[in-house]
Design an enzyme around this catalytic site. Structure first.
Site, PDB file in Angstrom:
ATOM      1  N   ASP A  10       0.878  -1.170   0.000  1.00 14.15           N
ATOM      2  CA  ASP A  10       0.000   0.000   0.000  1.00 14.15           C
ATOM      3  C   ASP A  10       0.917   1.222   0.000  1.00 14.15           C
ATOM      4  O   ASP A  10       2.131   1.092   0.219  1.00 14.15           O
ATOM      5  CB  ASP A  10      -0.882  -0.007   1.268  1.00 14.15           C
ATOM      6  CG  ASP A  10      -1.794   1.212   1.368  1.00 14.15           C
ATOM      7  OD1 ASP A  10      -2.385   1.593   0.333  1.00 14.15           O
ATOM      8  OD2 ASP A  10      -1.914   1.798   2.464  1.00 14.15           O
ATOM      9  N   SER A  11       0.331   2.392  -0.210  1.00 16.04           N
ATOM     10  CA  SER A  11       1.120   3.620  -0.123  1.00 16.04           C
ATOM     11  C   SER A  11       1.579   3.866   1.313  1.00 16.04           C
ATOM     12  O   SER A  11       2.526   4.609   1.533  1.00 16.04           O
ATOM     13  CB  SER A  11       0.270   4.792  -0.596  1.00 16.04           C
ATOM     14  OG  SER A  11      -0.930   4.841   0.166  1.00 16.04           O
ATOM     15  N   CYS A  73      -4.227  -1.543  -1.833  1.00 15.95           N
ATOM     16  CA  CYS A  73      -4.429  -0.105  -2.007  1.00 15.95           C
ATOM     17  C   CYS A  73      -5.416   0.059  -3.156  1.00 15.95           C
ATOM     18  O   CYS A  73      -5.177  -0.454  -4.255  1.00 15.95           O
ATOM     19  CB  CYS A  73      -3.093   0.544  -2.354  1.00 15.95           C
ATOM     20  SG  CYS A  73      -3.201   2.261  -2.854  1.00 15.95           S
ATOM     21  N   GLU A 153      -4.159   8.462   9.079  1.00 15.45           N
ATOM     22  CA  GLU A 153      -2.722   8.309   9.358  1.00 15.45           C
ATOM     23  C   GLU A 153      -2.344   9.002  10.669  1.00 15.45           C
ATOM     24  O   GLU A 153      -1.373   8.641  11.315  1.00 15.45           O
ATOM     25  CB  GLU A 153      -1.895   8.909   8.207  1.00 15.45           C
ATOM     26  CG  GLU A 153      -1.929   8.101   6.933  1.00 15.45           C
ATOM     27  CD  GLU A 153      -0.787   7.092   6.828  1.00 15.45           C
ATOM     28  OE1 GLU A 153       0.271   7.318   7.426  1.00 15.45           O
ATOM     29  OE2 GLU A 153      -0.976   6.071   6.146  1.00 15.45           O
ATOM     30  N   CYS A 193     -11.077   2.909  -0.036  1.00 11.10           N
ATOM     31  CA  CYS A 193      -9.684   3.239   0.264  1.00 11.10           C
ATOM     32  C   CYS A 193      -9.344   2.460   1.520  1.00 11.10           C
ATOM     33  O   CYS A 193     -10.142   2.432   2.468  1.00 11.10           O
ATOM     34  CB  CYS A 193      -9.536   4.740   0.509  1.00 11.10           C
ATOM     35  SG  CYS A 193      -7.906   5.205   1.148  1.00 11.10           S
ATOM     36  N   HIS A 195      -7.497   3.038   3.877  1.00  7.26           N
ATOM     37  CA  HIS A 195      -7.379   3.847   5.094  1.00  7.26           C
ATOM     38  C   HIS A 195      -8.743   4.086   5.763  1.00  7.26           C
ATOM     39  O   HIS A 195      -8.799   4.414   6.942  1.00  7.26           O
ATOM     40  CB  HIS A 195      -6.793   5.229   4.755  1.00  7.26           C
ATOM     41  CG  HIS A 195      -5.312   5.231   4.599  1.00  7.26           C
ATOM     42  ND1 HIS A 195      -4.689   4.713   3.486  1.00  7.26           N
ATOM     43  CD2 HIS A 195      -4.327   5.683   5.411  1.00  7.26           C
ATOM     44  CE1 HIS A 195      -3.385   4.865   3.626  1.00  7.26           C
ATOM     45  NE2 HIS A 195      -3.139   5.450   4.787  1.00  7.26           N
TER      46      HIS A 195
HETATM   47  N1  DGL Z   1      -4.716   3.428   0.999  1.00 10.65           N
HETATM   48  C1  DGL Z   1      -4.807   4.007  -0.319  1.00 10.65           C
HETATM   49  C2  DGL Z   1      -6.037   3.445  -1.037  1.00 10.65           C
HETATM   50  O1  DGL Z   1      -6.550   2.406  -0.669  1.00 10.65           O
HETATM   51  C3  DGL Z   1      -4.910   5.486  -0.387  1.00 10.65           C
HETATM   52  C4  DGL Z   1      -3.994   6.335   0.344  1.00 10.65           C
HETATM   53  C5  DGL Z   1      -3.233   7.263  -0.563  1.00 10.65           C
HETATM   54  O2  DGL Z   1      -3.785   8.233  -1.080  1.00 10.65           O
HETATM   55  O3  DGL Z   1      -2.062   6.980  -0.739  1.00 10.65           O
HETATM   56  O4  DGL Z   1      -6.489   4.024  -1.986  1.00 10.65           O
END
Ligand code: DGL
Length: 276
Positions: A10-11, A73, A153, A193, A195
């Protein structure tokens, strides 16, 4: 091959919500997780940049040896799944968008679905495409909620301030007069997402009890299990598997914030700093 870990990236730490579901449905498997925290967020970047970052992150996992790649992600899954499948043709590559789309189609009763995601995921239309592939009779609205990523975050997931931000994004869709709302308001919210599951309690408070909140982590875990079973790649041993974490930035921060997403403490000694 069966003893190799499942690779996920993931990012940042958001993909740990997917790892949490995978660890609970596949407890004997080993996992190698990479969070590209140095380059977060992906969701505001161009398609070309996201593809480049995703191929580099996945490349690091493949270099270490993994039997399968899970793109934990939504942003990378939306734009990079095909480039990743082409770059790594020898192992199965699975994203989180398709399982999330399937879960939302199964959940909706009134056929009105809203997808909450990053700007890039919404712009790429991947969720909308996958949902319409499964059901043509539904209406899908894509809603970019970029501020949810830094909130999660930072560990700011509940309270008046967070609910105010959630309401600012969602109210236009959910605060119509009652009689209109009964006809038109979405009954299904997709957390598009990785997150966003941390903000689910605040989203619930804003949208109310009658709305389904769909998180793709569970459905992704089922899909991963199916792919490994079909290909005879399931771990043979029966004791619990472990997880090694890779991050591209500060190890202590990764361990601290990551534990909120994983729902378990992460030991600094289990995290390794890597360069992509
Ligand atoms: N966790 C990433 C997703 O599922 C998004 C976070 C980011 O913007 O890097 O899209």
């Amino acid at each position: 091959m069966t003893s190799l870990p499942i690779g996920l990236f993931d990012s940042g730490v958001g993909g740990l919500t997917v790892l949490k579901a995978l660890r609970s449905s596949l407890p004997c498997e080993e996992f190698l997780y990479l969070g590209d925290t140095a380059r977060l967020p992906y969701g505001t970047k161009s398609q070309e940049t996201i593809i480049r970052y995703a191929v580099q992150a996945a490349g690091k996992l493949v270099e270490r040896g993994v039997k399968m790649l899970v793109i934990a992600c939504n942003t990378a899954s939306s734009v990079a799944i095909e480039p990743l499948q082409q770059a790594f043709p020898d192992i199965p590559v699975l994203g989180v968008v398709k399982p999330g789309a399937a879960a939302s189609c199964a959940a909706t009763e009134n056929g009105n679905i809203v997808v909450l995601a990053t700007e890039s995921t919404i712009r790429g239309n991947a969720y909308q495409r996958e949902i319409y592939n499964i059901r043509e009779d539904v209406q899908v609205t894509g809603l970019p909620c970029p501020l949810f990523v830094p909130l999660a975050e930072e560990g700011w997931t509940e309270g008046e301030l967070v609910e105010g931000i959630v309401a600012r994004y969602l109210n236009p869709l959910f605060s119509s007069p009652l009689e209109t709302a009964q006809r038109t308001a979405p009954d299904t919210v997709v957390l598009g997402c990785t997150h966003f599951p941390l903000l689910a309690p605040s989203i619930r408070n804003v949208v109310g009890d009658g709305v389904h909140i769909v998180d793709s982590a569970e459905t992704t875990a089922q899909e991963v299990k199916k792919v490994l079973t079909d290909r005879g790649l399931l771990q043979k041993k029966t004791e619990c598997g472990g997880t090694l974490f890779l991050t591209t930035d500060d190890i202590s921060r990764f361990a601290r914030t990551g534990s909120w997403f994983l729902g378990l403490p992460i030991e600094v000694g289990d995290v390794e700093l890597v360069d992509l």
